[in-house]
Design a protein around this motif. Structure first.
Motif, mmCIF file in Angstrom:
data_model
loop_
_atom_site.group_PDB
_atom_site.id
_atom_site.type_symbol
_atom_site.label_atom_id
_atom_site.label_comp_id
_atom_site.label_asym_id
_atom_site.label_seq_id
_atom_site.Cartn_x
_atom_site.Cartn_y
_atom_site.Cartn_z
ATOM 1 N N ASP A 294 0.829 -1.199 0.000
ATOM 2 C CA ASP A 294 0.000 0.000 0.000
ATOM 3 C C ASP A 294 0.869 1.256 0.000
ATOM 4 O OD1 ASP A 294 -2.737 1.199 0.268
ATOM 5 O OD2 ASP A 294 -1.841 2.015 2.100
ATOM 6 N N THR A 298 0.844 4.200 -2.860
ATOM 7 C CA THR A 298 0.502 5.589 -2.521
ATOM 8 C C THR A 298 1.720 6.504 -2.450
ATOM 9 O OG1 THR A 298 0.650 5.122 -0.135
ATOM 10 C CG2 THR A 298 -1.506 4.818 -1.194
ATOM 11 N N LYS A 300 3.604 6.742 0.143
ATOM 12 C CA LYS A 300 3.678 7.271 1.506
ATOM 13 C C LYS A 300 4.688 6.484 2.350
ATOM 14 C CE LYS A 300 -1.037 9.092 1.438
ATOM 15 N NZ LYS A 300 -2.405 9.019 2.019
ATOM 16 N N ALA A 307 4.922 7.534 -5.903
ATOM 17 C CA ALA A 307 4.073 6.347 -5.863
ATOM 18 C C ALA A 307 4.376 5.465 -7.075
ATOM 19 C CB ALA A 307 2.601 6.753 -5.863
#
Length: 495
Positions: A294, A298, A300, A307
């Motif tokens: 994930d 993203t 992050k 990303a």
């Protein structure tokens, strides 16, 4: 039927694939332990064996693919000691262990869908097969290769090694293993430190427990795959796979359990994918380089500069052979992103090729050989980098055809298109992430760009070169490639 050759970890060599019950193939792959978000280490085995699943089906086999979910018995410190990882997470979050298992199983499935990993034929959970694991333990005990100690059952590796050989998969020698742990000999419940748990008596604080003839407890980690493999694929099946980190002790123990319970090995071919490192280091939370899927999707995470889409991750993994090491870096993923976009552009550009009446000699030769080159790469132990290389060559041919530096007839163009689509999408499992919304967007772009190019054409007709160049440069700055050819002006969105 294609002549597929795969590397058998057990024999340490490539072998021609010959299933036990052709054309039916039984394949078992160790799935995730569901106590945390899926990460890059989950992606590689899932994608590796997804490729094998896809290809075996493509070349005519009927495949029963079993991939398990480990939701009990995987202990924090090693295979026999420490807290159950799912139970520990449940205590921290004040949830039921099965809530934790279900939550992260759902997260794993979501990530696999995004990576376009096909679901297996059967996905059994360890907690759903406690009875089968108890029966396995009973068989091993009846054959004299296990003993009870304070309500726990341990596999007697030393006794087993006298009749068979413990270490056939990993190449380890039991005498070396015993010498390395001799200072711990006699400590705890085991006869020898090399022995491993088949059943563990649950301590009072342990939540996940089941009744058994020996104690209320839970199965050892290694039991689940042997028991579930036998249940769904039979006493003998074709392929068992997983990551290289599972060779020892997990898969070594599986082999011992199978032989001890039924007299011979269950598995004909053992296959293992290699590991992924991050900037040359093993991925780990303590090193600060643990990145979930994930976080990749993203961007992050502190170590990520952007990303990365699921198909970029898939392309990155397939760009290396499954038995080779893969080192992640932002630069490596950016290169994978460019490679993926190049391939998608090449496939999309097939629709822009002007069909001729003849195919030039060089193009004819390339198209006639492309399909077999891709099959040869796949048949050579799933050499996906070779397939990608051939598809890149095909993209180069497509560019030559668009620029009218080569020519192709309808029959050869159909073959070129079929092969590129077959291997990129059906076998490598890539998807065009641009989707229908992007198609609609590009249709709208097309109308606007065509209108602007009409204005440029009028400027050129009036010999207003400044305006003509200004329009071309403005389109380029906005991301559009404009080419003046002998047949007129062509354009495409430069991604």
């Amino acid at each position: 039927m294609q002549n597929l050759v795969i590397y058998n970890t057990l024999h340490r060599q490539k072998e021609r694939f010959q299933p036990l019950n052709a054309p039916n193939v039984g394949m078992y792959v160790c799935g995730p332990t569901v106590y945390g978000d899926p990460h890059l280490g989950h992606a590689r085995p899932s994608i590796t064996f997804d490729i094998l699943f896809r290809y075996l089906q493509h070349i005519g086999y009927k495949v029963r693919y079993v991939r398990n979910i480990t939701d009990v018995g995987h202990l924090e410190h090693d295979a026999d000691e420490g807290d159950d990882k799912i139970e520990k997470k449940a205590r921290l979050e004040q949830l039921e262990p099965m809530e934790i298992a279900q939550h992260y199983t759902n997260r794993y499935h979501d990530a696999m869908r995004m990576l376009n990993v096909l679901p297996p034929s059967i996905e059994p959970h360890a907690t759903g097969h406690i009875i089968e694991q108890e029966e396995l333990v009973k068989q091993i005990m009846a054959n004299g290769y296990a003993y009870e100690s304070n309500g726990s059952i341990y596999f007697d590796v030393v006794k087993y090694n006298k009749d068979h050989r413990y270490g056939v998969l990993s190449g380890r020698n039991i005498e070396d293993m015993i010498n390395n742990t001799r200072e711990l000999s006699g400590v705890g419940e085991k006869k020898n430190q090399v022995d491993f748990a088949l059943w563990k008596k649950a301590q009072p604080e342990h939540i996940m427990r089941w009744p058994s003839p020996w104690s209320d407890g839970f199965p050892g980690w290694h039991c689940e795959c042997t028991a579930m493999g036998k249940k769904y694929l039979g006493a003998h099946f074709d392929i068992h796979g997983g990551g290289m980190d599972l060779v020892f002790p997990h898969h070594e123990c599986e082999i011992a359990q199978a032989v001890a319970s039924q007299g011979d090995d269950m598995v004909k071919y053992w296959m293992h994918n290699n590991m992924i490192t991050i900037n040359g280091q093993k991925m780990g939370k303590s090193l600060g380089n643990f990145i979930t899927l994930d976080q990749f999707f993203t961007g992050k995470h502190d170590t990520l500069t952007q990303a990365y889409s699921p198909m970029t991750i898939r392309f990155f993994i397939l760009s290396a052979h499954y038995r080779g090491t893969v080192d992640f870096s932002n630069e490596a993923l950016q290169a994978a992103q460019k490679g993926y976009e190049k391939m998608m552009n090449g496939i999309e550009d097939l629709n822009r090729i002007q069909v001729g009446t003849e195919t030039d000699a060089n193009t004819k030769k390339f198209v006639s050989e492309l399909r077999q080159k891709c099959y040869d790469a796949m048949n050579d132990d799933l050499m996906t980098p070779g397939v990608i290389s051939s598809l890149f060559e095909a993209c180069h041919i497509v560019n030559l055809l668009i620029d009218h530096k080569a020519q192709i007839n309808a029959e050869d163009l159909k073959e070129l298109s079929e092969v590129m689509n077959l291997f990129a999408f059906d076998i490598l499992g890539l998807m065009n992430e641009r989707g229908a919304n992007n198609d609609a967007r590009e249709e709208a772009y097309g109308k606007v760009v065509d209108m602007v190019l009409d204005l440029r054409a009028k400027a050129k007709a009036n010999k207003d070169w400044a305006v003509s160049d200004q329009i071309r440069d403005a389109l380029a700055e906005a991301g559009f490639q404009v080419k003046d050819t002998k047949d007129g002006v062509t354009w495409k969105l430069d991604r």
